[in-house]
Enzyme design. Structure first.
Site, PDB file in Angstrom:
ATOM      1  CG  MET A  14     130.566 -12.633  60.713  1.00 27.91           C
ATOM      2  SD  MET A  14     131.349 -13.520  62.093  1.00 27.91           S
ATOM      3  CE  MET A  14     130.667 -12.675  63.508  1.00 27.91           C
ATOM      4  CG  HIS A  15     132.967  -5.602  62.693  1.00 25.95           C
ATOM      5  ND1 HIS A  15     132.439  -4.582  61.947  1.00 25.95           N
ATOM      6  CD2 HIS A  15     132.198  -5.686  63.812  1.00 25.95           C
ATOM      7  CE1 HIS A  15     131.404  -4.059  62.589  1.00 25.95           C
ATOM      8  NE2 HIS A  15     131.235  -4.709  63.718  1.00 25.95           N
ATOM      9  CG  ASP A  16     137.822  -8.327  64.075  1.00 29.73           C
ATOM     10  OD1 ASP A  16     137.871  -7.197  63.544  1.00 29.73           O
ATOM     11  OD2 ASP A  16     137.889  -8.506  65.300  1.00 29.73           O
TER      12      ASP A  16
END
Ligand code: BDR
Ligand code: CA
Length: 309
Positions: free
Chosen positions: A237-239
């Site tokens: 869940m980078h962003d």
């Protein structure tokens, strides 16, 4: 407590979509605009995808505008298929009931900054922000907080040295990191601590809402990509980490650093050099160091469950 006014600068992107859905439903922040940039897919597609997500959230009041179609120097090559050919996992969508705002995305940013205290969440290549600085010198000092997803301390994801958002436009990243704004950066070494698993996908699907079903459906091909690439289906869940920082600032441990972007280099174009020595502890650039994934996942579950058809 007053809600933080937020603008999202994005290139949706499946994890961008999750980040935007999280932001649009969260009471701590007030999303006042979404601006898109060329990145995971070309600008035309990122703008369409942002309209799809904002419409899915039922937030017809939030303007969506298109920013820069090309990086400052070298054009991006082939479309990335990390997020599917359309950028959102290749589902079927109706024409979104949110029109594209006719304003230039960079100018919309400038207008929203002039209107009052604003935080920016930047979760794509940094071209729009670099052009904003070039057109409006000094505007960095008027932004309350800039939270960026990008960079890596130890291992990139497009090349061994570089993370995608920085690699896609290193010249822009250099302009942005050389400016004076208060920056919090979420690099890969932080974002890889935040991931969803198959239980989360089943949970979203089981919510029985359009947001729940579509979130699970978008995440499925992204999970398959992770399986091919990293050997397991955990979806990173980078962003969403950049949004999470504004929802719960104590959830992510941070440290002050000095940061330099490599714009040349045979093997290292787009690399970020993050100097963590103590002399930089009070610098205006901070990086996320650690996050509690269970705490994040439970917040995301709770927030996406709040959407109603
Ligand atoms: C970043 O690259 C994109 O593919 C994701 O949306 C994220 O912003 C991760 O490196
Ligand atoms: Ca992104």
């Amino acid at each position: 407590m007053a809600r933080t006014r937020v603008l999202i600068d994005t290139d949706p992107g499946v994890d961008d979509a999750v980040a935007i859905l999280l932001a649009l439903v969260s009471p701590e922040i007030d999303v006042v605009g979404v601006v898109t940039v060329n990145g995971n897919v070309p600008l035309e597609k990122t703008a369409l995808n942002a309209r799809r997500i904002v419409a899915l959230a039922g937030r017809y009041d939030v303007p969506v505008a298109a920013g820069c179609a090309q990086p400052l120097s070298e054009p991006l090559g082939e479309d990335s298929v990390v997020h599917g050919h359309d950028g959102l996992g290749d589902l079927q969508w109706d024409e979104p009931a949110v029109a594209l705002d006719p304003r230039d995305g960079v100018e919309l940013m400038a207008e929203l900054i002039e209107e009052g205290p604003l935080s920016i969440v930047a979760i794509g290549p940094l071209t729009n922000l670099a052009v904003l600085l070039q057109r409006h010198p000094g505007i960095d000092k008027r932004v309350e907080h800039l939270v960026i997803m990008g960079g890596a301390s130890f291992q990139g994801n497009v090349t061994p040295a570089a993370e995608f958002n920085i690699w896609a436009d290193p010249e822009a990243a250099r302009v942005v990191f050389d400016a004076a704004w208060r920056i919090t950066l979420m690099p890969l070494d932080l974002t890889h601590q935040a991931f969803l698993n198959d239980d989360d996908l089943a949970y979203f699907n089981g919510l029985g809402t359009e947001v729940g079903r579509r979130t699970a459906a978008m995440l499925e091909p992204y999970a398959q990509f992770h399986d091919r690439w990293y050997g397991n289906r955990d979806v990173i869940m980078h962003d969403a980490m950049a949004v999470y920082e504004l929802l719960d600032p104590r959830a992510i441990e941070k440290q002050g650093v000095r940061l330099a972007v490599e714009v040349e280099g045979v093997h290292s174009r787009g690399a970020t050099f993050i100097d963590r020595r103590r002399e930089h502890a009070r610098n205006h650039v901070r990086v996320g160091v650690s996050v509690d994934n269970d705490r994040f996942r439970s917040l995301l579950r709770e927030r996406l469950a709040a959407y109603r058809d």
